[in-house]
Design an enzyme around this catalytic site. Structure first.
Site, short mmCIF file in Angstrom:
data_model
loop_
_atom_site.label_atom_id
_atom_site.label_comp_id
_atom_site.label_asym_id
_atom_site.label_seq_id
_atom_site.Cartn_x
_atom_site.Cartn_y
_atom_site.Cartn_z
N ALA A 254 28.25 2.96 16.19
CA ALA A 254 26.96 3.63 16.33
C ALA A 254 26.97 5.14 16.16
O ALA A 254 25.96 5.74 15.81
CB ALA A 254 26.39 3.30 17.70
N PRO A 256 27.32 9.02 14.99
CA PRO A 256 26.68 9.85 16.02
C PRO A 256 25.25 9.43 16.40
O PRO A 256 24.54 10.21 17.01
CB PRO A 256 26.68 11.24 15.37
CG PRO A 256 26.56 10.97 13.91
CD PRO A 256 27.31 9.68 13.67
N GLY A 257 24.85 8.22 16.02
CA GLY A 257 23.62 7.68 16.60
C GLY A 257 22.37 7.79 15.74
O GLY A 257 21.27 7.50 16.23
N ASP A 276 31.00 2.51 20.09
CA ASP A 276 31.83 3.24 19.12
C ASP A 276 33.23 3.43 19.73
O ASP A 276 33.39 3.55 20.94
CB ASP A 276 31.23 4.59 18.74
CG ASP A 276 31.71 5.06 17.37
OD1 ASP A 276 30.97 4.90 16.38
OD2 ASP A 276 32.85 5.58 17.28
N CYS A 373 28.72 3.19 3.70
CA CYS A 373 28.35 4.27 2.78
C CYS A 373 29.42 4.31 1.69
O CYS A 373 29.84 5.39 1.27
CB CYS A 373 28.16 5.60 3.49
SG CYS A 373 29.55 6.12 4.49
C1 LIG Z 1 29.65 5.24 9.32
S1 LIG Z 1 30.03 5.81 10.89
C2 LIG Z 1 28.62 5.30 11.79
C3 LIG Z 1 27.39 6.13 11.61
C4 LIG Z 1 26.27 5.74 12.57
N1 LIG Z 1 25.95 4.34 12.49
C5 LIG Z 1 25.01 6.55 12.36
O1 LIG Z 1 24.10 6.08 11.69
O2 LIG Z 1 24.92 7.67 12.89
C6 LIG Z 1 31.22 4.66 11.40
C7 LIG Z 1 31.59 4.75 12.86
O3 LIG Z 1 32.49 3.67 13.13
C8 LIG Z 1 33.32 4.07 14.21
N2 LIG Z 1 34.45 3.11 14.26
C9 LIG Z 1 35.53 3.05 13.46
N3 LIG Z 1 36.31 2.01 13.79
C10 LIG Z 1 35.69 1.38 14.83
C11 LIG Z 1 36.01 0.25 15.63
N4 LIG Z 1 37.11 -0.46 15.41
N5 LIG Z 1 35.16 -0.08 16.62
C12 LIG Z 1 34.04 0.64 16.86
N6 LIG Z 1 33.70 1.72 16.14
C13 LIG Z 1 34.51 2.09 15.14
C14 LIG Z 1 33.66 5.49 13.87
O4 LIG Z 1 34.07 6.18 15.03
C15 LIG Z 1 32.33 6.00 13.30
O5 LIG Z 1 31.59 6.65 14.30
#
Ligand SMILES: C[S@@+](CC[C@H](N)C(=O)[O-])C[C@H]1O[C@@H](n2cnc3c(N)ncnc32)[C@H](O)[C@@H]1O
Length: 432
Positions: A254, A256-257, A276, A373
């Site tokens: 999630a 930075p939200g 997260d 992305c």
């Molecule tokens: C693409 S970003 C998310 C962006 C967010 N959904 C937004 O719209 O602001 C991917 C996120 O996945 C988290 N992440 C990576 N591996 C993970 C895991 N095994 N479990 C939970 N979160 C994970 C990362 O810390 C990162 O914040």
């Protein structure tokens, strides 16, 4: 350090030489800059990272002796100086004087004469050098890294040039208007009153492009939650979830939200769990939600495990999976220096594990939206196609009628409708 050019050179070095991401390196390096200094510094860094092979070539052409690797910091500073001369935002004499001053701030007084001489040479030779590169484009790599270029060529034989061009451009600034704070029309009226130029999306009226981009402190009511900065591609997630009031929702990666907040803006949820693995990023989610006056349960945990789960299934799951981020290079040019071909298989394995784990947490009849992305089919349509073939109780809920088991989901390429590169696929779980 308060010198924007010196901070920019250090940040470029952190990315290219130390393989740190800008999100890791920049907050520390830029902590003493004010907001406008941060903006200027970011402009220098992004522009140089997008076009470093070109500036590096110019530096090599203009210097009488090859600059040794221990002078890389000065090399990056000179590239910052060259970019300023190209962009013409600062008067040329000031651009050179400030860059020479930055070399002193970096304790490289002995090299300030070299910085001065190379930038003055560039002033004289820039147009001839640029003309030469235009006439001989293969002199240097003026595109994406070779491994990525190759993967993209396999995936999009005809589209690769267009993708590379879009990925190396400055991205647009998109806003998402918060319907809980103001209607789209009210907010746009305030933009007009503040003389901020914008284009409203005719089909999604809460989606507005600010052109030219501006600092968020100029936006009406931003700190009171009127709107958020979010690319139009990312704004599709909450819509695709088919939200209804009273649902329970898991936003599995999630932070930075941005998408968590959008879901909460659009529906009265019974529960939203925002998970997260990264606690620092989760703290940013808290800030995002506080600004927008929204509430979710923030959980620090690993989406590929069940340790954090209380055993209650969700109506909707958003999996915005960790990915190569190859669709957002225009926003994060450091990706070109940090990602390697070998990372892709590891990411695909992690996505597969997370997808499998979360599927058990979805209610029968529930929808899981898979998002990345990335623009690589391995992480997107191939990942989802393989999942659908493995998982008996999963079927595709198409976004477009053209989707099939072999070609599921919606692949947005960078620059399509001015959006970031993104992928979405909707999966529905069979009712018991
Ligand atoms: C693409 S970003 C998310 C962006 C967010 N959904 C937004 O719209 O602001 C991917 C996120 O996945 C988290 N992440 C990576 N591996 C993970 C895991 N095994 N479990 C939970 N979160 C994970 C990362 O810390 C990162 O914040």
């Amino acid at each position: 350090m308060k010198n924007t050019r010196a901070v920019a050179a250090l940040a470029i070095q952190a990315v290219i030489d130390d393989k740190q991401s800008l999100s890791q390196a920049l907050p520390r390096l830029a902590e003493n800059l004010d907001e406008s200094g941060k903006g200027q510094c970011q402009d220098f860094i992004y522009a140089v990272l997008r076009a470093f092979p070109k500036y590096n070539y110019f530096i090599n052409q203009l210097s009488h002796t090859k600059l040794k690797p221990e002078l890389n910091l000065i090399r990056y500073l000179i590239a910052v100086g060259m970019y300023q001369l190209d962009s013409k935002r600062v008067a040329e004499h000031a651009a050179i004087a400030e860059t020479v001053e930055a070399s002193r701030v970096l304790n490289k007084d002995g090299l300030s004469a070299l910085v001065n001489a190379l930038l003055r040479n560039y002033q004289r030779e820039a147009s001839a050098l640029n003309q030469y590169l235009t006439a001989n484009p293969n002199t240097i790599r003026q595109t994406l890294p070779d491994w990525l270029q190759k993967m993209l060529k396999d995936a999009y034989p005809k589209g690769v040039k267009k993708i590379a061009k879009a990925s190396l451009q400055k991205p647009p600034m998109w806003l998402r208007i918060n319907p809980r704070a103001n209607t789209a029309d009210e907010f746009c009226q305030q933009l007009s009153q503040a003389e901020i130029a914008f284009k409203q999306d005719p089909k999604q009226r809460e989606c507005v492009q600010i052109d030219p981009p501006c600092n968020v402190d100029k936006l009406p009511g931003f700190f009171a939650g009127s709107s958020s900065v979010q690319d139009k591609a990312a704004q599709q997630a909450a819509r695709l979830l088919e939200l209804k009031d009273g649902q329970t929702i898991l936003d599995a990666c999630a932070a930075p939200g941005g998408k968590t907040a959008h879901i909460l803006e659009l529906s009265e949820v019974a529960k939203l769990d925002a998970l997260d693995i990264d606690e620092q990023r989760l703290a940013r989610t808290e800030k995002t939600l506080t600004r927008l006056k929204l509430k979710a349960r923030l959980i620090s945990g690993d989406a590929s495990q069940t340790t954090w789960w209380d055993g209650t299934q969700y109506d909707r799951i958003l999996l915005d999976a960790p990915c190569s981020a190859t669709g957002v290079i225009r926003r994060h040019p450091d990706i070109m220096y940090l990602r390697r071909a070998e990372d892709i298989a590891q990411l695909v394995a992690l996505q597969k594990q997370i997808l499998h784990n979360l599927w058990a947490m979805l209610k029968p009849g529930g929808i899981l939206l898979y998002a990345t992305c990335s623009i690589l089919p391995q992480e997107n349509k191939q990942q989802i196609s393989a999942f659908l073939q493995r998982q008996d109780n999963a079927s595709l809920l198409p976004i477009f009628a053209t989707e099939s088991l072999q070609d599921p989901g919606w692949q947005i390429l960078p620059g399509n409708q001015n959006m970031d590169g993104f992928y979405y696929a909707r999966l529905i779980k069979a009712s018991d």
